[in-house]
Design an enzyme around this catalytic site. Structure first.
Site, PDB file in Angstrom:
ATOM      1  N   ARG A  88       0.821  -1.205   0.000  1.00 33.47           N
ATOM      2  CA  ARG A  88       0.000   0.000   0.000  1.00 33.47           C
ATOM      3  C   ARG A  88       0.858   1.259   0.000  1.00 33.47           C
ATOM      4  NH1 ARG A  88      -4.892  -2.427   2.206  1.00 33.47           N
ATOM      5  NH2 ARG A  88      -6.563  -0.926   2.376  1.00 33.47           N
ATOM      6  N   ARG A 161     -18.562  -3.442   8.619  1.00 30.89           N
ATOM      7  CA  ARG A 161     -17.249  -3.075   9.178  1.00 30.89           C
ATOM      8  C   ARG A 161     -17.268  -1.681   9.787  1.00 30.89           C
ATOM      9  NH1 ARG A 161     -12.777  -4.438   4.702  1.00 30.89           N
ATOM     10  NH2 ARG A 161     -11.978  -2.464   5.452  1.00 30.89           N
ATOM     11  N   ARG A 172     -10.171   6.595   3.769  1.00 33.86           N
ATOM     12  CA  ARG A 172      -9.396   5.502   3.168  1.00 33.86           C
ATOM     13  C   ARG A 172      -9.090   5.786   1.695  1.00 33.86           C
ATOM     14  NH1 ARG A 172     -13.626   1.543   4.829  1.00 33.86           N
ATOM     15  NH2 ARG A 172     -12.789   0.062   3.341  1.00 33.86           N
TER      16      ARG A 172
HETATM   17  P1  ADP Z   1     -10.028  -1.686   2.187  1.00 33.97           P
HETATM   18  O1  ADP Z   1      -9.196  -2.036   0.972  1.00 33.97           O
HETATM   19  O2  ADP Z   1     -11.471  -1.973   2.030  1.00 33.97           O
HETATM   20  O3  ADP Z   1      -9.787  -0.285   2.692  1.00 33.97           O
HETATM   21  P2  ADP Z   1      -8.566  -3.643   3.850  1.00 33.97           P
HETATM   22  O4  ADP Z   1      -9.345  -4.730   4.449  1.00 33.97           O
HETATM   23  O5  ADP Z   1      -7.613  -3.987   2.763  1.00 33.97           O
HETATM   24  O6  ADP Z   1      -9.628  -2.564   3.406  1.00 33.97           O
HETATM   25  O7  ADP Z   1      -7.738  -2.871   4.985  1.00 33.97           O
HETATM   26  C1  ADP Z   1      -8.382  -2.362   6.129  1.00 33.97           C
HETATM   27  C2  ADP Z   1      -7.400  -1.542   6.955  1.00 33.97           C
HETATM   28  O8  ADP Z   1      -6.306  -2.362   7.374  1.00 33.97           O
HETATM   29  C3  ADP Z   1      -6.731  -0.362   6.249  1.00 33.97           C
HETATM   30  O9  ADP Z   1      -7.547   0.790   6.256  1.00 33.97           O
HETATM   31  C4  ADP Z   1      -5.458  -0.197   7.079  1.00 33.97           C
HETATM   32  O10 ADP Z   1      -5.708   0.434   8.306  1.00 33.97           O
HETATM   33  C5  ADP Z   1      -5.070  -1.633   7.389  1.00 33.97           C
HETATM   34  N1  ADP Z   1      -4.173  -2.196   6.357  1.00 33.97           N
HETATM   35  C6  ADP Z   1      -4.445  -3.250   5.544  1.00 33.97           C
HETATM   36  N2  ADP Z   1      -3.411  -3.485   4.724  1.00 33.97           N
HETATM   37  C7  ADP Z   1      -2.458  -2.575   5.017  1.00 33.97           C
HETATM   38  C8  ADP Z   1      -1.159  -2.270   4.518  1.00 33.97           C
HETATM   39  N3  ADP Z   1      -0.616  -2.994   3.516  1.00 33.97           N
HETATM   40  N4  ADP Z   1      -0.463  -1.251   5.064  1.00 33.97           N
HETATM   41  C9  ADP Z   1      -0.974  -0.515   6.067  1.00 33.97           C
HETATM   42  N5  ADP Z   1      -2.202  -0.728   6.591  1.00 33.97           N
HETATM   43  C10 ADP Z   1      -2.942  -1.742   6.080  1.00 33.97           C
END
Ligand code: ADP
Length: 227
Positions: A88, A161, A172
């Site tokens: 990310r 969620r 986000r």
């Molecule tokens: P979405 O893509 O629907 O926003 P995810 O389930 O992929 O949701 O992620 C939910 C949360 O988990 C993110 O908003 C972040 O806080 C955390 N998160 C997930 N993956 C990462 C990552 N690679 N780096 C930093 N935070 C992460």
């Protein structure tokens, strides 16, 4: 196949990743799911990550990189994997390239699923998730069979969620544009990036995803035959 799925929250990475993983017989590794499980189980990792996740902010790079490194060392990931929600940030992308280079197993492809912002806000603000298997449903497009429980876990009620309310969704998306969107250029530089349109029926999008990957497989086979 070692694949990364990129795309704004709500573009369909989870849904398509799940289908692709089943079809290819490789695990889907979703960092958001791993983190939400840690929160639910009250582990030290979960306690540290919860506040940031609830606000729609990223968890620190070193934490997520550690999670992925550990997960990819498990035996089921030896045949390949689909990363969903990681990397990310550019630091995460570089760490991933470095860890895969050390293992001699570089990424094959990065697939970006595109979707317009207004569409994803609508999708996310109404979506429901199974707290056990993390499968997601959408009352409008892909509802659960009985409207309340997970199709695969008939005793489990679907949940909304905490980070799926409009304000946190917007946060986000903002974080995505600032931190994650630049990764498309990072992967396009050396030709690893493919793009598919994420709008339309789930099956239609799956068709596009498979077509994009199959075209690559054909091209790779051609290259090998010519070598
Ligand atoms: P979405 O893509 O629907 O926003 P995810 O389930 O992929 O949701 O992620 C939910 C949360 O988990 C993110 O908003 C972040 O806080 C955390 N998160 C997930 N993956 C990462 C990552 N690679 N780096 C930093 N935070 C992460």
């Amino acid at each position: 196949m070692r694949l990364v799925l990129l795309g704004v929250p709500g573009a369909g990475k989870g849904t398509q990743g799940r289908r692709l993983a089943a079809r290819l017989g490789i695990p889907q590794v979703a960092t958001g799911e791993i983190l939400r499980d840690a929160v639910k189980n009250g582990t030290p990792l979960g306690r540290a990550a919860k506040a940031r996740m609830d606000q729609g902010l990223l968890v620190p790079d070193d934490v997520v990189i550690g999670i992925v490194e550990e997960r990819l060392r498990e035996p089921d990931a030896a045949v390949g994997f689909i990363l969903d929600g990681f990397p990310r940030t550019e630091a995460q992308a570089e760490a991933l390239d470095a860890m895969l280079a050390r293992a001699g197993t570089p990424l094959d492809r990065v697939l970006e699923i595109g979707a317009p912002v207004e569409k994803v806000v609508a999708r996310l603000s109404t979506r429901l998730e199974c707290p056990v298997c993390h499968r997601t449903y959408n009352p409008a497009g892909a509802p659960p069979r009985d409207g309340v429980h997970c199709d695969d876990h008939p005793d489990v009620e679907l949940i909304h969620r905490v980070d799926d309310d409009v304000e946190k969704i917007r946060k986000r998306i903002e974080v995505f544009h600032a931190e994650t969107a630049p990764l498309a250029a990072y992967y396009a530089k050396d030709g690893r990036l493919r793009r598919v349109e994420g709008l339309g029926e789930v099956d239609e999008v799956t068709g596009r995803v498979l077509a994009a990957l199959a075209a690559d497989a054909d091209a790779d086979a051609g290259k090998e035959a010519r070598a």
